[in-house]
Scaffold this active site. Sequence first.
Site, PDB file in Angstrom:
ATOM      1  N   SER A  51       0.824  -1.199   0.000  1.00  0.00           N
ATOM      2  CA  SER A  51       0.000   0.000   0.000  1.00  0.00           C
ATOM      3  C   SER A  51       0.861   1.253   0.000  1.00  0.00           C
ATOM      4  O   SER A  51       2.002   1.236   0.481  1.00  0.00           O
ATOM      5  CB  SER A  51      -0.911   0.002   1.239  1.00  0.00           C
ATOM      6  OG  SER A  51      -1.678   1.177   1.300  1.00  0.00           O
TER       7      SER A  51
ATOM      8  N   VAL B  42      -3.505   1.686  -4.153  1.00  0.00           N
ATOM      9  CA  VAL B  42      -2.975   2.945  -4.674  1.00  0.00           C
ATOM     10  C   VAL B  42      -4.029   4.032  -4.473  1.00  0.00           C
ATOM     11  O   VAL B  42      -5.202   3.835  -4.809  1.00  0.00           O
ATOM     12  CB  VAL B  42      -2.601   2.823  -6.164  1.00  0.00           C
ATOM     13  CG1 VAL B  42      -1.983   4.125  -6.656  1.00  0.00           C
ATOM     14  CG2 VAL B  42      -1.628   1.658  -6.385  1.00  0.00           C
TER      15      VAL B  42
ATOM     16  N   ILE C 253      -8.416   0.752  -5.152  1.00  0.00           N
ATOM     17  CA  ILE C 253      -8.286   2.203  -5.195  1.00  0.00           C
ATOM     18  C   ILE C 253      -8.578   2.755  -3.801  1.00  0.00           C
ATOM     19  O   ILE C 253      -9.636   2.490  -3.224  1.00  0.00           O
ATOM     20  CB  ILE C 253      -9.249   2.832  -6.213  1.00  0.00           C
ATOM     21  CG1 ILE C 253      -9.051   2.216  -7.605  1.00  0.00           C
ATOM     22  CG2 ILE C 253      -9.071   4.346  -6.241  1.00  0.00           C
ATOM     23  CD1 ILE C 253      -7.693   2.468  -8.209  1.00  0.00           C
ATOM     24  N   LYS C 254      -7.650   3.536  -3.278  1.00  0.00           N
ATOM     25  CA  LYS C 254      -7.832   4.135  -1.963  1.00  0.00           C
ATOM     26  C   LYS C 254      -8.515   5.496  -2.111  1.00  0.00           C
ATOM     27  O   LYS C 254      -8.006   6.381  -2.786  1.00  0.00           O
ATOM     28  CB  LYS C 254      -6.488   4.291  -1.253  1.00  0.00           C
ATOM     29  CG  LYS C 254      -5.817   2.963  -0.929  1.00  0.00           C
ATOM     30  CD  LYS C 254      -4.433   3.166  -0.345  1.00  0.00           C
ATOM     31  CE  LYS C 254      -4.469   3.829   1.018  1.00  0.00           C
ATOM     32  NZ  LYS C 254      -3.103   3.943   1.606  1.00  0.00           N
ATOM     33  N   ILE C 255      -9.652   5.633  -1.442  1.00  0.00           N
ATOM     34  CA  ILE C 255     -10.440   6.857  -1.465  1.00  0.00           C
ATOM     35  C   ILE C 255     -10.584   7.365  -0.028  1.00  0.00           C
ATOM     36  O   ILE C 255     -10.934   6.591   0.866  1.00  0.00           O
ATOM     37  CB  ILE C 255     -11.847   6.618  -2.051  1.00  0.00           C
ATOM     38  CG1 ILE C 255     -11.757   5.999  -3.447  1.00  0.00           C
ATOM     39  CG2 ILE C 255     -12.660   7.903  -2.054  1.00  0.00           C
ATOM     40  CD1 ILE C 255     -11.306   6.935  -4.525  1.00  0.00           C
TER      41      ILE C 255
END
Length: 231
Positions: A28, A64, A91-93
């Site tokens: 990560s 990411v 996908i990191k939000i």
Amino acid sequence: MPMTYSLDSADIETIKKGLEKFPVTAFSMNPSIAARDLKGSDKTFFESIREIREVIGEETDFYVQVVGQTVEEMVEDAKTIRENVTGNLYIKIPACANGFKAIQILKSQGFKIACTAVMDVNQALLAATVGADIIAVYVSRINKNGGDAIKVLEDIVTAYRQLNCKTAVSAASIKDPLTVEKVALVGVECVAVSYELLELCATHPLTPITLEGFKKDWESTYGIGKKLSNL
């Protein structure tokens, strides 16, 4: 099921060491980690990301993060990431009003989503409601701002179980081995750690002393340098 370890790094050599030495099953990064580890690199951001994917393999979880702040920017960032990164991608939000809306949109388009920078139960509940696959609770940041991160994690895990939420819980922003133990006892599925923290978790001050005692006792009977393979 054992807790999984995610290595927080964008440095390719650190990632290689982590794979070689520890049972890391995910990788990560956030914008701060990427800026730190990739500063001065002669590669573009996505060239570096693709190099990481080649090293960790297509099946390994890879997280990411977007850098956009509006809903539209987050969605566009997510699409750009997916265009440039293959394999098992999350996908990191960030956990915020725009982030929750972006998660709804991206989930409807088939993205795997990690809702990051979660600080309290309400954010965790909203993340689960909009379909996040996993959340990352920022332990040290909560504590530094007067909160009790372990209690927050306990409440999130309890609420998720009572509501039968499918969203997994990860503990992130951890600085010491004792906190890793505490979050594990709460019941998180994943812990995000640095390479240095993994090294600290793998040993104990008493371990080298104990091993040296074993060696001394063995060699007093069988001779210096003797192993089972050369007796």
